[in-house]
Design a protein around this motif. Structure first.
Motif, mmCIF file in Angstrom:
data_model
loop_
_atom_site.group_PDB
_atom_site.id
_atom_site.type_symbol
_atom_site.label_atom_id
_atom_site.label_comp_id
_atom_site.label_asym_id
_atom_site.label_seq_id
_atom_site.Cartn_x
_atom_site.Cartn_y
_atom_site.Cartn_z
ATOM 1 N N VAL A 47 10.868 -2.577 0.002
ATOM 2 C CA VAL A 47 9.501 -2.889 -0.083
ATOM 3 C C VAL A 47 8.815 -1.636 0.541
ATOM 4 C CG1 VAL A 47 7.482 -4.269 1.118
ATOM 5 C CG2 VAL A 47 9.675 -5.481 -0.042
ATOM 6 N N LYS A 48 9.373 -1.242 1.847
ATOM 7 C CA LYS A 48 8.875 -0.071 2.442
ATOM 8 C C LYS A 48 8.902 1.292 1.736
ATOM 9 C CE LYS A 48 9.779 -1.589 7.329
ATOM 10 N NZ LYS A 48 10.416 -1.225 8.558
ATOM 11 N N GLU A 49 9.888 1.340 0.868
ATOM 12 C CA GLU A 49 10.117 2.441 0.246
ATOM 13 C C GLU A 49 9.153 2.353 -1.143
ATOM 14 O OE1 GLU A 49 14.408 2.461 -1.197
ATOM 15 O OE2 GLU A 49 14.900 2.681 0.785
ATOM 16 N N ALA A 102 5.955 3.500 0.490
ATOM 17 C CA ALA A 102 6.044 5.054 0.527
ATOM 18 C C ALA A 102 5.560 5.764 -0.708
ATOM 19 C CB ALA A 102 7.113 5.446 1.251
ATOM 20 N N ALA A 103 6.335 5.229 -1.866
ATOM 21 C CA ALA A 103 6.270 5.737 -2.900
ATOM 22 C C ALA A 103 4.802 5.935 -3.749
ATOM 23 C CB ALA A 103 7.214 5.218 -4.089
ATOM 24 N N HIS A 104 4.259 4.695 -3.396
ATOM 25 C CA HIS A 104 2.727 4.585 -3.852
ATOM 26 C C HIS A 104 1.832 5.570 -3.145
ATOM 27 C CE1 HIS A 104 -0.712 3.183 -5.448
ATOM 28 N NE2 HIS A 104 -1.306 2.854 -4.372
ATOM 29 N N LYS A 105 2.257 5.553 -1.714
ATOM 30 C CA LYS A 105 1.439 6.538 -0.826
ATOM 31 C C LYS A 105 1.530 7.853 -1.251
ATOM 32 C CE LYS A 105 1.646 5.239 3.636
ATOM 33 N NZ LYS A 105 2.141 5.017 4.654
ATOM 34 N N PRO A 135 1.325 4.430 -9.788
ATOM 35 C CA PRO A 135 0.120 4.354 -9.978
ATOM 36 C C PRO A 135 -0.462 3.255 -9.162
ATOM 37 C CG PRO A 135 1.438 3.651 -12.045
ATOM 38 C CD PRO A 135 2.258 4.188 -11.236
ATOM 39 N N HIS A 136 0.341 2.355 -8.818
ATOM 40 C CA HIS A 136 0.051 0.912 -8.033
ATOM 41 C C HIS A 136 1.282 0.322 -7.556
ATOM 42 C CE1 HIS A 136 -0.291 -2.591 -10.431
ATOM 43 N NE2 HIS A 136 -0.339 -3.016 -9.418
ATOM 44 N N PHE A 137 1.097 -0.044 -6.255
ATOM 45 C CA PHE A 137 2.188 -0.775 -5.505
ATOM 46 C C PHE A 137 2.332 -2.152 -6.209
ATOM 47 C CE2 PHE A 137 2.852 -3.881 -1.919
ATOM 48 C CZ PHE A 137 4.256 -3.583 -1.884
ATOM 49 N N GLU A 138 3.467 -2.621 -6.436
ATOM 50 C CA GLU A 138 3.680 -3.954 -7.174
ATOM 51 C C GLU A 138 5.208 -4.253 -6.508
ATOM 52 O OE1 GLU A 138 3.820 -6.422 -11.285
ATOM 53 O OE2 GLU A 138 2.209 -4.700 -10.746
ATOM 54 N N GLY A 164 -7.041 13.681 -0.177
ATOM 55 C CA GLY A 164 -6.025 13.414 -0.936
ATOM 56 C C GLY A 164 -4.937 12.385 0.248
ATOM 57 N N ASN A 165 -5.639 12.433 1.448
ATOM 58 C CA ASN A 165 -5.003 11.610 2.424
ATOM 59 C C ASN A 165 -5.198 10.081 2.224
ATOM 60 O OD1 ASN A 165 -4.049 13.970 3.723
ATOM 61 N ND2 ASN A 165 -6.145 14.174 4.742
ATOM 62 N N VAL A 166 -4.193 9.491 2.597
ATOM 63 C CA VAL A 166 -4.465 7.839 2.221
ATOM 64 C C VAL A 166 -4.986 7.407 3.318
ATOM 65 C CG1 VAL A 166 -3.105 5.664 1.944
ATOM 66 C CG2 VAL A 166 -2.212 7.865 0.878
#
Length: 714
Positions: free
Chosen positions: A198-200, A203-206, A211-214, A241-243
């Motif tokens: 889940v953490k990965e 991180a990939a979405h950030k 395109p989106h976290f699911e 571009g910073n989250v």
């Protein structure tokens, strides 16, 4: 695997049936719905019709190649709409590059590494589903904001605090003031096996990689159980571009995730989870014993195919109900307070977990009760439908570390029960494991036998009884195994049939036999009328390109078609007599002779016999061995031979071993004989020597050569 309400639908396109079936079985066990196609013709329509989510497409195929099919599909579907994974040989690097240029999402190389395949399929499906979810995100979150049943979360990344909505907390059994605003309130409750993933994914979405976290993962409920949650979210970026933050929702998908949609029983996922917990528990309590039972309905495919899927589904529902009712009423389970789990893995496969049994006999008694419960007929569609069940039992032991291991052993025991006659149960033991390993090794060796040139043809003479001259030979397949020596068909043909390798082996047998007879016929003028008989397996017989392949082979070898005789068993032609007549007529149109092999041991349907364009009947050796002046075999021969003469069919008697049998067969006007009285099956070299000796059996009274007729060979 299953990101939506329905399981993902995969389409495997490969002209090699063995590759298709092997990959399909393994992917189906992962929960996918599998479709298969043997060529790329009409692929676009198939994708639309079956709502395919992902295509596994073989590059090398006849007629329409995988690259051509890829071009067509990409004209209608983008890579995100329809992921396509190409399957290719390791040496085809140029094709891989072409495929990627044409829009392939990924590729797999043969032989396929299954864990890698599952991972790549999962990646592509996740990406597809994320794209689809992104399209719906605005509407989804608008609905959520209006008070949907989902829990909402909003994570301020700079302050590292998360707002969890009251509904989010209630889904886990907590009041609003019982969960704080730290990310750890979420992550610490995620199952150990899911947390890092889940953490990965976050991180990939950030990083903008998705395109989106699911994410689907298990979260600990206040009551101590784990619930399956589907968490979705999107990141918000500043101008650089910073989250800045992530916001999303959480949905409880436990019921859909762990239950079978047809029967409502627990599915494979939940069953595996419960077995896994028991394995850990028994590590701490050495005296606890449990059992896993693997059940498979006998003849379900025939019921499903003949009566339709609706009746098949009703049968599965009826079986599920009877199993649960039966287990609740057993003395064993009643004594234990209903500590059992019945699950459906898919298709007609069910599993039962018996928790905390006192003795192995408890599992056996439960199996007997279940078999009895399913023995009475089911009334489906106004008709009585009968079924039985084969059961494999695996008992817990300290050797088991993973739940899949004990399930595999129960599955193995179930297949042993099937092989011993069905409608019974077997308990897994160490000998069974050794047998399975030996079988797997044989299967592996057989895959390599063709490429290593280990197959051999042996030839047994077919003798004209009136003249004693050799009329032809039957080509019999042998395997020169590198460590076990020369193997007869009984040791490897059943494995070849089950794995689909029989097509390749059968074609090698046919091609080599035709090449060899062509060579012998060209050698001496006297040998130009020799024929070669070759067995055709049921799976070869059903190949749509068989007739054309044989025509090309005969043309290539310049072999007259009348020199070839194909032998087909009764059971093969009687499985579908109408289709068999059509196929036999196509073969016959080439000028090839046709024979029914082992006549009398199959369906023996005389009413159909005259419809088939046959030339020869081969009487099975079991009847010949029983021949005597008053024996049963004699009566059968007296029946078959006049009938064959009336139908203008030649007769070959197999298994001829004595002079008395020869005399009786001649008396009954049997035209040909084959057996150890004349010669055992010989290698190509031995057969050439036999022909060079101008061997005849004078009036078939006594062999005129020193051939060892007493030596038996399979």
């Amino acid at each position: 695997m299953m990101m939506n309400a329905r399981p993902s639908r995969l389409l495997i396109v490969d002209d090699n049936e063995m590759n298709r079936d092997m990959l399909a079985r393994r992917l189906a066990r992962k929960g996918y719905v599998i479709g298969m196609a043997e060529n790329a013709q009409g692929l676009l329509e198939r994708v639309k019709q079956d709502a395919i989510d992902l295509v596994l497409l073989d590059i090398e195929m006849p007629q329409l190649t995988g690259l051509d099919a890829l071009k067509t599909l990409r004209e209608h579907y983008s890579p995100s709409e329809l992921p396509i994974i190409m399957v290719t040989a390791k040496t085809q690097s140029d094709d891989i590059v072409k495929a990627l240029d044409l829009g392939a999402n990924d590729y797999l190389t043969k032989p396929i590494d299954f864990p890698v395949a599952v991972a790549r399929i999962g990646t592509q499906l996740s990406s597809k589903q994320a794209q689809e979810a992104l399209k719906e995100s605005e509407e989804r979150y608008a609905l959520a904001a209006r008070g949907s049943n989902d829990g909402l979360w909003d994570w301020n990344l700079s302050a590292n605090v998360v707002h969890f909505s009251p509904r989010w907390k209630a889904m886990l059994g907590y009041q609003e003031d019982q969960i704080g605003d730290k990310p750890e309130e979420w992550f610490d409750r995620i199952h150990d096996a899911d947390r890092e993933r889940v953490k990965e994914e976050i991180a990939a979405h950030k990083k903008g990689l998705t395109p989106h976290f699911e994410s689907e993962h298990r979260v600990l409920h206040k009551d101590g159980s784990f619930r399956w949650m589907l968490s979705r979210g999107v990141a918000v970026h500043d101008a650089s571009g910073n989250v800045l933050r992530m916001a999303g929702s959480q949905t409880d998908i436990t019921e859909g995730k762990v239950s079978d949609p047809l029967t409502g029983l627990p599915n494979r996922l939940l069953f595996i989870d419960r077995v896994g917990r028991l394995i850990k528990h028994t590590k701490r309590r050495k005296d606890q014993l449990f059992a896993v039972l693997f059940l498979d309905l006998d003849g379900f495919k025939m019921i499903n195919d003949s009566m339709g899927h609706l009746i098949g589904d009703q049968l599965l529902l009826g079986v599920a109900n009877r199993l649960e009712k039966c287990l609740r009423s057993t003395d064993t389970v009643a004594r234990l307070g209903e500590t059992f789990t019945v699950a459906r893995l898919g298709g007609d496969e069910f599993t039962v977990l018996l928790d905390d049994i006192k003795d192995p006999s408890d599992a056996k008694r439960a199996a007997e009760r279940m078999m009895k419960a399913l023995a009475s007929p089911f009334i489906l569609g106004g008709k009585e439908v009968f079924t039985s069940v084969s059961i494999g039992i695996a008992l817990s032991s300290s050797a088991y570390e993973q739940p899949e291991d004990i399930l595999r052993d129960a599955d193995t025991a179930m297949y042993r029960a099937k092989s011993l006659g069905k409608a019974r149960y077997e308990v897994f033991d160490a000998d069974m494991r050794a047998s399975v390993m030996a079988r797997l090794q044989l299967e592996t060796d057989l895959h390599r036998a063709l490429e290593r040139g280990e197959l051999r043809n042996f030839y047994q003479p077919i003798v004209a009884l009136a003249s004693g001259e050799i009329a032809g030979f039957e080509a019999l397949l042998r395997w020169q195994h590198p460590t076990r020596g020369l193997l007869g068909p009984i040791e490897f043909i059943p494995v070849a049939e089950e794995t689909g390798l029989i097509r390749e082996l059968g074609w090698w047998n046919l091609r080599e036999a035709c090449r060899q007879i062509s060579e012998w016929r060209a050698g001496l003028l006297a040998q130009r009328r020799l024929t070669i008989s070759v067995n055709l397996s049921a799976k070869q017989f059903l190949q749509p390109n068989l007739v054309e392949d044989i025509r090309k082979l005969l043309s290539e070898l310049a072999l007259p078609p009348e020199a070839l005789k194909l032998e087909i068993t009764e059971s093969t032609v009687m499985a579908d007599p109408g289709a068999a007549v059509e196929m036999l007529q196509q073969i016959k149109s080439l000028g090839i002779h046709l024979a029914i092999d082992d006549f009398g041991t199959g369906y023996s349907s005389l009413s159909y016999l005259h419809r088939f364009p046959l030339d020869t009947l081969k009487i099975d050796r079991s009847f010949i061995s029983g021949m005597g002046d008053d024996g049963e075999g004699m009566e059968i021969a007296r029946t078959i031979l006049p009938m064959a003469n009336n139908l203008r069919l030649d007769v070959v008697a197999e298994g001829v071993e004595t002079m008395q049998q020869v005399a009786l067969l001649k008396k009954l006007h049997c035209k040909y004989g084959q057996g150890y009285y004349f010669s055992r099956p010989l290698s190509a070299e031995g057969t050439a020597a036999l022909l060079a000796g101008d061997l005849t059996w004078q009036a078939c009274e006594q062999p005129s050569s020193s051939t060892d007729v007493s030596t038996r060979s399979t």
